[in-house]
Motif scaffolding. Structure first.
Motif, mmCIF file in Angstrom:
data_model
loop_
_atom_site.group_PDB
_atom_site.id
_atom_site.type_symbol
_atom_site.label_atom_id
_atom_site.label_comp_id
_atom_site.label_asym_id
_atom_site.label_seq_id
_atom_site.Cartn_x
_atom_site.Cartn_y
_atom_site.Cartn_z
ATOM 1 N N ALA A 12 0.831 -1.206 0.000
ATOM 2 C CA ALA A 12 0.000 0.000 0.000
ATOM 3 C C ALA A 12 0.868 1.259 0.000
ATOM 4 N N VAL A 13 1.927 1.257 0.778
ATOM 5 C CA VAL A 13 2.827 2.414 0.822
ATOM 6 C C VAL A 13 3.490 2.634 -0.534
ATOM 7 N N LEU A 14 3.890 1.551 -1.190
ATOM 8 C CA LEU A 14 4.498 1.691 -2.523
ATOM 9 C C LEU A 14 3.519 2.305 -3.516
ATOM 10 N N TYR A 15 2.261 1.837 -3.490
ATOM 11 C CA TYR A 15 1.254 2.421 -4.377
ATOM 12 C C TYR A 15 1.019 3.892 -4.033
ATOM 13 N N ALA A 16 0.987 4.214 -2.750
ATOM 14 C CA ALA A 16 0.780 5.606 -2.347
ATOM 15 C C ALA A 16 1.898 6.495 -2.881
ATOM 16 N N LEU A 17 3.124 6.028 -2.781
ATOM 17 C CA LEU A 17 4.253 6.816 -3.287
ATOM 18 C C LEU A 17 4.179 6.999 -4.804
ATOM 19 N N VAL A 18 3.805 5.947 -5.525
ATOM 20 C CA VAL A 18 3.647 6.060 -6.976
ATOM 21 C C VAL A 18 2.526 7.044 -7.299
ATOM 22 N N GLY A 19 1.412 6.940 -6.569
ATOM 23 C CA GLY A 19 0.295 7.865 -6.784
ATOM 24 C C GLY A 19 0.686 9.299 -6.509
ATOM 25 N N MET A 20 1.445 9.521 -5.442
ATOM 26 C CA MET A 20 1.906 10.872 -5.124
ATOM 27 C C MET A 20 2.834 11.417 -6.208
ATOM 28 N N CYS A 21 3.754 10.575 -6.654
ATOM 29 C CA CYS A 21 4.689 11.016 -7.700
ATOM 30 C C CYS A 21 3.942 11.338 -8.992
ATOM 31 N N LEU A 22 2.962 10.521 -9.345
ATOM 32 C CA LEU A 22 2.172 10.805 -10.540
ATOM 33 C C LEU A 22 1.405 12.115 -10.369
ATOM 34 N N GLY A 23 0.851 12.344 -9.182
ATOM 35 C CA GLY A 23 0.151 13.600 -8.920
ATOM 36 C C GLY A 23 1.068 14.804 -9.041
ATOM 37 N N ILE A 24 2.263 14.679 -8.520
ATOM 38 C CA ILE A 24 3.247 15.766 -8.617
ATOM 39 C C ILE A 24 3.611 16.006 -10.077
ATOM 40 N N PHE A 25 3.860 14.924 -10.823
ATOM 41 C CA PHE A 25 4.201 15.038 -12.235
ATOM 42 C C PHE A 25 3.088 15.742 -13.012
ATOM 43 N N MET A 26 1.846 15.323 -12.765
ATOM 44 C CA MET A 26 0.726 15.953 -13.473
ATOM 45 C C MET A 26 0.629 17.433 -13.120
ATOM 46 N N GLY A 27 0.799 17.755 -11.844
ATOM 47 C CA GLY A 27 0.734 19.152 -11.430
ATOM 48 C C GLY A 27 1.814 20.002 -12.062
ATOM 49 N N MET A 28 3.024 19.454 -12.123
ATOM 50 C CA MET A 28 4.136 20.214 -12.696
ATOM 51 C C MET A 28 4.005 20.367 -14.202
ATOM 52 N N SER A 29 3.478 19.352 -14.862
ATOM 53 C CA SER A 29 3.373 19.400 -16.325
ATOM 54 C C SER A 29 2.116 20.122 -16.801
#
Length: 128
Positions: A12-29
């Motif tokens: 679950a923590v690994l998925y959360a980190l991937v989800g957070m990174c994807l959210g950050i990427f989308m926000g930055m792009s």
């Protein structure tokens, strides 16, 4: 805490980190095309697996170990198949739809296995 519960929380923590990174990427792009993938990673990966891990942790010695490990394997396999394919589908690759359907069926099967585990625990006499 049981190994199965720790496994669910670790995943679950690994998925959360991937989800957070994807959210950050989308926000930055500024490109939010993959918002549904972000939501599914957080819901099916982080939230669902953490809730399952909580249940198995609370069930303790009453946990049906084989069902729990099957639940873990099937649910993660379903996520690992369907989540990347959802991203490809959203980017226009419709050829992945049949394979994605198989991943989604694994997710449903994982939830059915979890339901069977809940029933198994509910049928066992409570221990003090």
């Amino acid at each position: 805490m049981s190994k199965i519960s720790v496994a669910f929380f670790g995943a679950a923590v690994l998925y959360a980190l991937v989800g957070m990174c994807l959210g950050i990427f989308m926000g930055m792009s500024g490109d939010h095309t993959l918002s549904p993938v972000h939501a599914h990673i957080n819901l099916l990966g982080w939230a669902t697996l953490a809730l399952m891990g909580t249940f198995y942790g609370l069930a303790g010695a009453q946990t049906p170990t084989r069902l729990a490990w099957a639940n873990f394997a099937v649910s993660n396999l379903g996520n690992l198949i369907s989540l990347p394919l959802l991203a490809l589908l959203l980017k226009g690759n419709t050829d992945v739809a049949p394979i994605m359907g198989a991943g989604e069926m694994l997710l449903v099967l994982g939830m059915l296995i979890f339901g069977a585990a809940i029933i198994s625990v509910a049928r066992k006499p409570a221990t003090a």
